[in-house]
Design a protein around this motif. Sequence first.
Motif, short mmCIF file in Angstrom:
data_model
loop_
_atom_site.label_atom_id
_atom_site.label_comp_id
_atom_site.label_asym_id
_atom_site.label_seq_id
_atom_site.Cartn_x
_atom_site.Cartn_y
_atom_site.Cartn_z
N ILE A 1 0.84 -1.20 0.00
CA ILE A 1 0.00 0.00 0.00
C ILE A 1 0.87 1.24 0.00
O ILE A 1 0.68 2.16 -0.80
CB ILE A 1 -0.95 0.00 1.22
CG1 ILE A 1 -1.97 -1.14 1.12
CG2 ILE A 1 -1.67 1.35 1.35
CD1 ILE A 1 -2.81 -1.35 2.37
N GLU A 2 1.86 1.27 0.88
CA GLU A 2 2.70 2.46 1.02
C GLU A 2 3.49 2.77 -0.25
O GLU A 2 3.84 3.92 -0.50
CB GLU A 2 3.65 2.29 2.22
CG GLU A 2 2.94 2.24 3.56
CD GLU A 2 2.16 3.52 3.85
OE1 GLU A 2 2.74 4.60 3.74
OE2 GLU A 2 0.95 3.42 4.15
N THR A 3 3.77 1.73 -1.03
CA THR A 3 4.53 1.97 -2.26
C THR A 3 3.62 2.14 -3.47
O THR A 3 4.08 2.12 -4.61
CB THR A 3 5.52 0.80 -2.50
OG1 THR A 3 4.81 -0.45 -2.41
CG2 THR A 3 6.63 0.81 -1.46
N GLY A 4 2.32 2.29 -3.22
CA GLY A 4 1.41 2.67 -4.31
C GLY A 4 0.92 1.54 -5.19
O GLY A 4 0.43 1.77 -6.30
N GLU B 1 -4.89 0.09 -5.25
CA GLU B 1 -5.90 1.13 -5.46
C GLU B 1 -7.04 1.05 -4.46
O GLU B 1 -7.55 2.07 -4.02
CB GLU B 1 -6.49 0.99 -6.88
CG GLU B 1 -5.64 1.64 -7.93
CD GLU B 1 -6.23 1.48 -9.32
OE1 GLU B 1 -7.42 1.09 -9.45
OE2 GLU B 1 -5.49 1.73 -10.29
N ALA C 1 9.80 -7.15 1.92
CA ALA C 1 9.81 -5.70 2.19
C ALA C 1 9.77 -5.43 3.69
O ALA C 1 10.21 -4.36 4.14
CB ALA C 1 8.62 -5.03 1.50
N TRP D 1 6.91 0.78 8.48
CA TRP D 1 6.29 1.10 7.19
C TRP D 1 5.03 1.94 7.36
O TRP D 1 4.72 2.79 6.54
CB TRP D 1 5.90 -0.20 6.46
CG TRP D 1 6.94 -0.80 5.58
CD1 TRP D 1 7.68 -1.92 5.84
CD2 TRP D 1 7.36 -0.35 4.28
NE1 TRP D 1 8.52 -2.20 4.79
CE2 TRP D 1 8.34 -1.25 3.81
CE3 TRP D 1 6.99 0.71 3.46
CZ2 TRP D 1 8.96 -1.12 2.57
CZ3 TRP D 1 7.61 0.86 2.22
CH2 TRP D 1 8.58 -0.05 1.79
#
Lengths: 553, 553
Positions: free
Chosen positions: B301-304, B307, B529, B539
């Motif tokens: 989520i944090e890296t986009g 959606e 990650a 994160w």
Amino acid sequence: MPARPQLDAQWSKRRTEKNRRLDLVRHMANGAVLPTGDIVAVLEALIAPGDRVVLEGNNQKQADFLSRSLAQVNPAKVNQLHLIMPSVSRPEHLDLFERGIARKLDFAYAGAQSLRISQFLKDGLLEVGAIHTYIELYARLYVDLTPNVVLVAGFKADRQGNLYTGSSTEDTPALVEAAAFRDGIVIAQVNEIVDDPADLPRVDIPGSWIDFVVQADKPFFLEPLFTRDPRLIKPVHVLMAMMAIRGVYERHQVQSLNHGIGFNTAAIELILPTYGEKLGLKGKICKNWTLNPHPTLIPAIETGWVESVHCFGGELGMENYVAARPDVFFTGKDGSMRSNRAFCQLAGQYAVDLFIGSTLQMDGLGNSSTVTRGRLAGFGGAPNMGHDPRGRRHASPAWLDLIETDDPLARGKKLVVQMVETFQGGGQPTIVETLDAVEVGRESGMPIAPVMIYGDDVTHVLTEEGIAYLYKARSLEERKAMLAAVAGVTPIGMTHDPANTAHLRQEGLIALPEDMGVNRSEATRSLLAAKSVADLVTWSDGLYEPPAKFRSW
Amino acid sequence: MPARPQLDAQWSKRRTEKNRRLDLVRHMANGAVLPTGDIVAVLEALIAPGDRVVLEGNNQKQADFLSRSLAQVNPAKVNQLHLIMPSVSRPEHLDLFERGIARKLDFAYAGAQSLRISQFLKDGLLEVGAIHTYIELYARLYVDLTPNVVLVAGFKADRQGNLYTGSSTEDTPALVEAAAFRDGIVIAQVNEIVDDPADLPRVDIPGSWIDFVVQADKPFFLEPLFTRDPRLIKPVHVLMAMMAIRGVYERHQVQSLNHGIGFNTAAIELILPTYGEKLGLKGKICKNWTLNPHPTLIPAIETGWVESVHCFGGELGMENYVAARPDVFFTGKDGSMRSNRAFCQLAGQYAVDLFIGSTLQMDGLGNSSTVTRGRLAGFGGAPNMGHDPRGRRHASPAWLDLIETDDPLARGKKLVVQMVETFQGGGQPTIVETLDAVEVGRESGMPIAPVMIYGDDVTHVLTEEGIAYLYKARSLEERKAMLAAVAGVTPIGMTHDPANTAHLRQEGLIALPEDMGVNRSEATRSLLAAKSVADLVTWSDGLYEPPAKFRSW
């Protein structure tokens, strides 16, 4: 862990955008209440070009004040909308495309507008995302079709936006939730706004899910889609209904079921109290229903056949009758019905023994579609209820009765019955070599042919000739032969070798009326518990109030 | 019409009975508010022997004050109950059977209690109606299992019974509606009762659906069922995750999906920002999710990558993180999450490209079950999401990619992936000749074997050996051979002739890591990650607050 990338600080763009839009109209609103006369200007402020907009057109209830108002916005301001509609049913729904306000359409059903959709598609005025079954369309609202704006209809609201939908709750909760909980904007038209929350009969949707309510210029339109006049039921419908009862319902012990629209199934409903009673089947079959409040079900209810009915939507004129039979229908503390299409479709998919429907065209393998040349009618709930729900894990006698193997991992099957006369009015065969849908799909560039119910999901085909027990077929060839044997003098029926009929009957693969103990000479209108709408009113003790167009007696 | 039979005047027996019971406790209540200390006496008055009672045990949220109180009623007064529970998870749920208060159980999932259910069944203390998938169970509440009493949990209520569920809305609306609208009795336990309705953050369920609220002796229990500690992810999980990304997600362009519980899928989530990023897949796969708020999804989520996420339920500790990411998660006007298991299961069934799950046992045809000897664990949502929804009519690239014929009526298919290590911890093979479920079903007198996911619904089997593309199988024999080829040294794997492997690879029926460009030497924990729960907290910018048992760093 790897070096943390630079994060985008904006995690609430949707909320910011929603608030920006709300701020534009706050001066026009009195709290949550919008003035009726300003609605066009409000829609122009709240809706942006390219938005995904859910417009509530349902089977019955229509947010028609909002759809008429949306059709009046300036296309220079509001355009290229992606409309998401369970049911496309009103002329202004298509006007939106003609005026360039909307561009793309995802939908489930189109009745009266099916010809115009087809024409607009050809003319390039409209792009179809996909034709869905209802709950598939709702499902996408929570995944890849989350709406920016949702426009719905209710019966009454208070000034905090608490909504009473009346008995036509229908699709509203499923549509509203998707926007209310993802920073979309929800506007509800209502027939009446009450000052005191205590004046709402009940709350169907909490005010905290609604941004604005607006009193409509006139009460929302309700389509009496499930009313069938018993006077139009013909002896052939009665014959087919007798076969359904003996050859399917009694044989497999069908206790829970869904009926679609149509004179065939209306005939079944109307001979339960006569023919079904004579056969001693009361309490044994047809106890739990997922069904709109069909007026033709009244005699069966009154004679004690029906334990429960959960409804997709309401039916105009049935309000008082339903309210007077709370042991049968789902009603609220206020006494009026609560329908819910999402849950009723779920129930019709996972919790009933049988779906029985009809179609405009069926091919020799049992594939069917209501999409024919020049008509993009959509599917409604049929694909959802007309298939074997492979996630089902509970058993019932009917479900188990369709197991045909000794495999220790065998599972039962839902009964999916297609009940069709071999010919339509006008001499068009119902059972054809190739569905028009194949060609329509190809011409319109659809990724797959718009099939309503797939043949491999159909367990029984019932025509005026007899029943083909397709679930027993051991090969595709046998399946074809069985269907052809009950296809009469249609092109498919003509492929049948009559010499083979005796063999198919002996093997139990097909059954003619005499094989099920159905006496053709009994198949007359005298079996109908009600022969007219007036009879239905009498059965209901005057509680059923038919719409004007059915009051022709 | 035939002579009208004598009608039963009583069409509101359910309402009369409900009112009779409510009258018994009104003197104890203050309007809709019940006193905490009297709850056992209230339950004894409101529940009658043999009642169908829905008791809210969900995956996460537990109406545990009400279940503990129900376990204290006098079995001479309240007995033979038919309990309907989405999830049987607390010791007192089984105490109800031991004490004779309950007799029959219909359920969907049993985690920690699966051994005891199995034992009670053997001892004759408990009768199982059926094991369901969640939405199948809800569906029956509207057809043949309408409840007399529903006991649920919420976060806060006002004195009118308006209910705020907090982020664990879960199953509550689907359970309440079935009783609220058929004259059943609804009681909600809450952590707090507020005097002013304006003090409710929002309303999740309107007060007009609730009969009574009661403040619990302590906040309801929440089970952090979907938290996986990255420290327990092994290199083999990373290898399998790499294969899933290359051999399934990238290959078929999977854009919307559901992940189940497990270290396998947690590994996929954790290598999207590393391995997935390197492959340039961001924005191309894994955009729309139906999923509980897995902490292991935070880095993606944090890296986009993500959606949207629609959630079945909440996850303990994720509340603030979810509230801070409203563009991704479904949240209300108050800012907290709204989950909804009914709609999320619908979305996971009809609107996503892929389901990927795991199992305890799978046979050589891909049939699987979590029901093993001595353990009746139930199915939860797996059967619903782990099958091809045959009512689906919209297309997506992944769905279309599974078409293997030129038939003009061909339709796509949902990807149903079983991702299993060939052996469980303890050296038990996962892939076996015959499922224990067959024997368990027979011994327990179940009408069908309790299979969780049927082999003919599985499109891919992914093991540490490789992927079998089962949807490509042209015969049952070929299907068996493909599965055996990736089954390692299990009994099923041993039936595989290694000489056949090259052929299967060449035909594209199976793929080994090297066939997908997966480099085994890269499959290390360094691809994760986040390697610990502490990393996940980092994160999340400290927004994720793991439960105590995961705070062991």
